[in-house]
Design a protein around this motif. Structure first.
Motif, PDB file in Angstrom:
ATOM      1  N   SER A  94       0.848  -1.192   0.000  1.00  8.60           N
ATOM      2  CA  SER A  94       0.000   0.000   0.000  1.00  8.60           C
ATOM      3  C   SER A  94       0.881   1.238   0.000  1.00  8.60           C
ATOM      4  CB  SER A  94      -0.886   0.010   1.248  1.00  8.60           C
ATOM      5  OG  SER A  94      -0.080   0.180   2.414  1.00  8.60           O
ATOM      6  N   TRP A  95       0.291   2.394  -0.388  1.00 10.74           N
ATOM      7  CA  TRP A  95       1.069   3.631  -0.376  1.00 10.74           C
ATOM      8  C   TRP A  95       1.579   3.945   1.029  1.00 10.74           C
ATOM      9  CZ3 TRP A  95       3.066   4.861  -4.591  1.00 10.74           C
ATOM     10  CH2 TRP A  95       2.386   4.800  -5.802  1.00 10.74           C
ATOM     11  N   LYS A  96       0.769   3.666   2.034  1.00  9.38           N
ATOM     12  CA  LYS A  96       1.198   3.917   3.410  1.00  9.38           C
ATOM     13  C   LYS A  96       2.482   3.161   3.725  1.00  9.38           C
ATOM     14  CE  LYS A  96      -0.189   3.303   8.245  1.00  9.38           C
ATOM     15  NZ  LYS A  96      -1.239   2.792   9.171  1.00  9.38           N
ATOM     16  N   LYS A  97       2.555   1.892   3.312  1.00  6.71           N
ATOM     17  CA  LYS A  97       3.754   1.101   3.584  1.00  6.71           C
ATOM     18  C   LYS A  97       4.918   1.513   2.696  1.00  6.71           C
ATOM     19  CE  LYS A  97       1.788  -3.084   5.579  1.00  6.71           C
ATOM     20  NZ  LYS A  97       1.701  -4.567   5.478  1.00  6.71           N
ATOM     21  N   ILE A  98       4.631   1.838   1.430  1.00 11.86           N
ATOM     22  CA  ILE A  98       5.704   2.258   0.519  1.00 11.86           C
ATOM     23  C   ILE A  98       6.423   3.485   1.058  1.00 11.86           C
ATOM     24  CG2 ILE A  98       6.153   3.243  -1.772  1.00 11.86           C
ATOM     25  CD1 ILE A  98       3.898   1.407  -2.836  1.00 11.86           C
TER      26      ILE A  98
ATOM     27  N   SER B 132       9.822   1.317   6.723  1.00  9.89           N
ATOM     28  CA  SER B 132      10.439   0.068   6.275  1.00  9.89           C
ATOM     29  C   SER B 132      10.757   0.027   4.786  1.00  9.89           C
ATOM     30  CB  SER B 132       9.529  -1.115   6.638  1.00  9.89           C
ATOM     31  OG  SER B 132       8.248  -0.939   6.070  1.00  9.89           O
ATOM     32  N   HIS B 133      10.126   0.893   3.984  1.00  6.64           N
ATOM     33  CA  HIS B 133      10.333   0.826   2.533  1.00  6.64           C
ATOM     34  C   HIS B 133      10.838   2.123   1.910  1.00  6.64           C
ATOM     35  CE1 HIS B 133       8.677  -3.168   2.063  1.00  6.64           C
ATOM     36  NE2 HIS B 133       7.648  -2.826   2.816  1.00  6.64           N
ATOM     37  N   ILE B 134      10.784   3.212   2.621  1.00  7.76           N
ATOM     38  CA  ILE B 134      11.114   4.484   1.984  1.00  7.76           C
ATOM     39  C   ILE B 134      12.568   4.540   1.516  1.00  7.76           C
ATOM     40  CG2 ILE B 134      11.806   5.765   4.070  1.00  7.76           C
ATOM     41  CD1 ILE B 134      10.125   8.119   2.874  1.00  7.76           C
ATOM     42  N   GLN B 135      13.440   3.777   2.192  1.00 10.35           N
ATOM     43  CA  GLN B 135      14.843   3.753   1.773  1.00 10.35           C
ATOM     44  C   GLN B 135      14.986   3.187   0.365  1.00 10.35           C
ATOM     45  OE1 GLN B 135      16.903   5.205   3.892  1.00 10.35           O
ATOM     46  NE2 GLN B 135      18.692   5.026   2.558  1.00 10.35           N
TER      47      GLN B 135
END
Length: 240
Positions: free
Chosen positions: A92-96, A100-103
């Motif tokens: 989901s965009w929230k997780k992206i 944990s994923h923005i890096q």
């Protein structure tokens, strides 16, 4: 037929964007423009099938830009393509845009420094999604991508600082009062002060331009934003 031609043009743009280096940015710009102008029905019927396979490829600046521009046609990119579970765009965009994923997004965004002085269309997509979805933290994105990704000592270069200042100028007109202290982050402000006050510095002209933009926006915006700008610029990390 016209619908077939529409889908073929979109497919060709997506192909050239990933295969032809010298056409990459202009094809990405055109494809993102098509996405912004398309209706939801046009997107689902003609565009989504034409870009699905390209989005599943390795994440690049351009595929990220296109993925971001699928919003608000779909609530998550995985509605467009069947991503492998390990692909960042499967979430989901929230997780992206979460911790944990923005890096994973950072290197694709850092590479846009090569496109200056024009600001890559991916940034328009970033802020459109971040500002539209309340569950995404503007502070997290700005801190991880701009403050730490472009201005921290172990990441920064002249080009990355320049990119950070161009991004700041692009978001200034739409900043909300609570976002102002975040956008004028300590390392960004320190670099802005240093370069704006030293005419011999490489980034001096750009930083003077940023200050002029800040003054113009401050004059145009309503009282809460103007007060937030004044408080930040005259505070402990300010330039005045």
């Amino acid at each position: 037929s016209e619908p077939d031609a529409y889908a073929r043009v979109v497919s060709d743009l997506a192909t050239f964007m990933s295969k032809k280096v010298y056409l990459r940015e202009c094809c990405c710009d055109l494809l993102c423009h098509v996405l912004r102008e398309a209706s939801k029905e046009e997107f689902l019927e003609h565009i989504a099938p034409a870009i699905a396979d390209k989005l599943k490829e390795e994440l690049t600046t351009e595929t990220l830009a296109v993925a971001l521009h699928t919003y608000p046609h779909v609530s998550r990119v995985s509605d467009v393509a069947d991503f492998p579970k390990e692909h960042v765009l499967s979430h989901s965009w929230k997780k992206i845009f979460g911790e944990s994923h923005i890096q994973t997004l950072l290197s694709a965004l850092q590479r846009t420094a090569d496109h200056l002085p024009s600001l890559h269309v991916v940034w328009r997509g970033v802020w459109a999604v971040v500002n539209a979805i309340p569950a995404i933290s503007f502070q997290t994105v700005w801190t991880r991508v701009i403050e730490e990704g472009l201005f921290s000592a172990d990441q920064t270069t002249h080009d990355r600082k320049a990119l950070g200042f161009h991004v700041l100028q692009s978001v200034l007109p739409s900043l909300r009062p609570e976002q102002v202290p975040v956008a004028f982050s300590p390392m960004l402000l320190r670099s802005l002060i240093t370069n704006a006050t030293a005419p011999s510095n490489y980034l001096h002209p750009l930083c003077r331009q940023v200050l002029e933009k800040i003054a113009a926006v401050s004059a145009e915006r309503d009282d809460p934003v103007r007060l937030a700008l004044n408080a930040r610029l005259t505070g402990p990390h300010g330039v005045l």
